[in-house]
Design an enzyme around this catalytic site. Structure first.
Site, short mmCIF file in Angstrom:
data_model
loop_
_atom_site.label_atom_id
_atom_site.label_comp_id
_atom_site.label_asym_id
_atom_site.label_seq_id
_atom_site.Cartn_x
_atom_site.Cartn_y
_atom_site.Cartn_z
N ILE A 97 2.13 2.01 -3.41
CA ILE A 97 1.04 2.50 -4.26
C ILE A 97 0.72 3.96 -3.92
O ILE A 97 0.44 4.77 -4.80
CB ILE A 97 -0.20 1.60 -4.11
CG1 ILE A 97 0.11 0.22 -4.70
CG2 ILE A 97 -1.42 2.21 -4.77
CD1 ILE A 97 -0.94 -0.82 -4.42
N TYR A 98 0.82 4.29 -2.64
CA TYR A 98 0.66 5.68 -2.21
C TYR A 98 1.72 6.58 -2.85
O TYR A 98 1.41 7.64 -3.40
CB TYR A 98 0.73 5.75 -0.69
CG TYR A 98 1.00 7.13 -0.12
CD1 TYR A 98 0.00 8.10 -0.09
CD2 TYR A 98 2.25 7.45 0.40
CE1 TYR A 98 0.25 9.35 0.44
CE2 TYR A 98 2.50 8.69 0.94
CZ TYR A 98 1.50 9.63 0.95
OH TYR A 98 1.74 10.88 1.48
N LEU A 99 2.97 6.15 -2.80
CA LEU A 99 4.04 6.95 -3.41
C LEU A 99 3.81 7.09 -4.91
O LEU A 99 4.03 8.16 -5.49
CB LEU A 99 5.40 6.31 -3.14
CG LEU A 99 5.92 6.36 -1.70
CD1 LEU A 99 7.27 5.65 -1.61
CD2 LEU A 99 6.04 7.79 -1.19
N VAL B 23 0.82 -1.22 0.00
CA VAL B 23 0.00 0.00 0.00
C VAL B 23 0.86 1.26 0.00
O VAL B 23 0.55 2.23 -0.71
CB VAL B 23 -0.98 -0.01 1.19
CG1 VAL B 23 -1.70 1.35 1.30
CG2 VAL B 23 -1.99 -1.12 1.04
N LYS C 95 1.13 9.66 -5.53
CA LYS C 95 1.66 11.02 -5.34
C LYS C 95 2.55 11.43 -6.52
O LYS C 95 2.46 12.56 -7.02
CB LYS C 95 2.45 11.09 -4.03
CG LYS C 95 1.61 11.14 -2.79
CD LYS C 95 0.81 12.43 -2.73
CE LYS C 95 0.19 12.68 -1.37
NZ LYS C 95 -0.64 13.91 -1.36
#
Length: 219
Positions: free
Chosen positions: A129-131, A126, A134
Site C-alpha cells: 500500500i505504501y508503494l 502495508v 508513492k
C-alpha cells in the site's frame, strides 16, 4: 535560494537543510511537532509547524510564498498503518503540488521509493500500500505543468556518504546512504536540466554530478 521541505524533521530532510544552510540558502522545514524546531535550528534551518494531513491548499500556499523550490521528503514512517500511507505518502504530496501551483512555485522535487510502480494492486500488505501511494503521488506529479523531478532511492542507510551513485530509469536493487540522497537532492535543485526526470538511484561508482549529467544527456 529558498527551499521549503515537507517532512522537515526526516533524516534526509535534516541533511539537506544543513547542506542548504551551510552555503547560505534558506531552508524551511515543515514539521508537525513543534518540539522538533530545535533540531532544525541546529542545521541552520527555520521551521513552520503545519500538519499536512489537516491543512488546506491555501494554508500551505501561504508558506510557499517566495519559495524557489519545494521538496517532498515526508513519510508516514515504518510504524504507521495503511491509512496513513495514503494520507501522508500520497495525499500530502498531492497537497504540496496543489499549493505549489497556487503559490506559483514551479520546481518540485519528490523523494519517492525504489520500485514504486511494481506494487501488487490486490495486496492489503502495508508495504504494498505504501508503494501504491508513492506511485500514485508520482503519477499525479508527472501530470502537472511543474518542473518536477522524481527520485526513487534504494534501501537507505546511515553510513557516511561516498558522493558516488548509480542512476537510471531502473537499477538493480541496492543501498544508498542518506548523506548521498541529500547531496543528490542539492545537485538536482541546482540543475534545472533535471526537470521532467524520474529515476532510481543506489550507491555506485560515479560521482553524483557526473551521474546526473549523463542521465540528463541520455534522457
Amino acid at each position: 535560494m529558498r527551499v521549503v521541505i515537507a517532512g522537515g524533521h526526516g533524516q534526509i530532510a535534516l541533511r539537506l537543510e544543513a547542506l542548504l544552510a551551510g552555503r547560505g540558502d534558506e531552508a524551511v522545514g515543515l514539521i508537525r511537532n513543534p518540539d522538533h524546531t530545535a533540531d532544525l535550528q541546529k542545521r541552520g534551518a527555520t521551521s513552520v509547524v503545519l500538519d499536512l494531513e489537516n491543512s488546506t491548499v491555501d494554508q500551505l500556499a501561504d508558506v510557499l510564498t517566495d519559495a524557489d523550490a519545494v521538496v517532498f521528503a515526508a513519510g508516514a514512517g515504518p510504524g504507521s498503518g495503511a491509512a496513513r500511507k495514503d494520507t501522508v505518502d500520497r495525499d500530502a504530496a498531492i497537497l504540496l503540488a496543489d499549493a505549489a501551483e497556487s503559490a506559483g512555485v514551479r520546481r518540485y522535487v519528490m523523494v519517492s521509493a525504489y520500485g514504486a510502480d511494481n506494487y501488487d494492486p490486490d495486496s492489503t500488505e502495508v508495504f504494498q500500500i505504501y508503494l501504491r501511494a508513492k506511485a500514485q503521488a508520482d503519477a499525479d506529479l508527472r501530470g502537472r505543468e511543474l518542473d518536477w523531478t522524481v527520485v526513487r532511492p534504494g534501501s537507505l542507510t546511515d553510513d557516511p556518504g561516498t558522493g558516488q551513485v548509480t542512476i537510471d530509469e531502473s537499477v538493480p536493487r541496492g543501498r544508498i546512504t542518506r548523506d548521498d540522497v541529500a547531496a543528490l537532492l542539492l545537485h538536482i535543485l541546482d540543475n534545472p536540466c533535471t526537470a521532467s526526470m524520474q529515476f532510481e538511484v543506489v550507491g555506485g561508482s560515479t560521482p553524483i554530478a557526473d551521474a546526473l549529467a549523463t542521465f540528463a544527456r541520455e534522457h
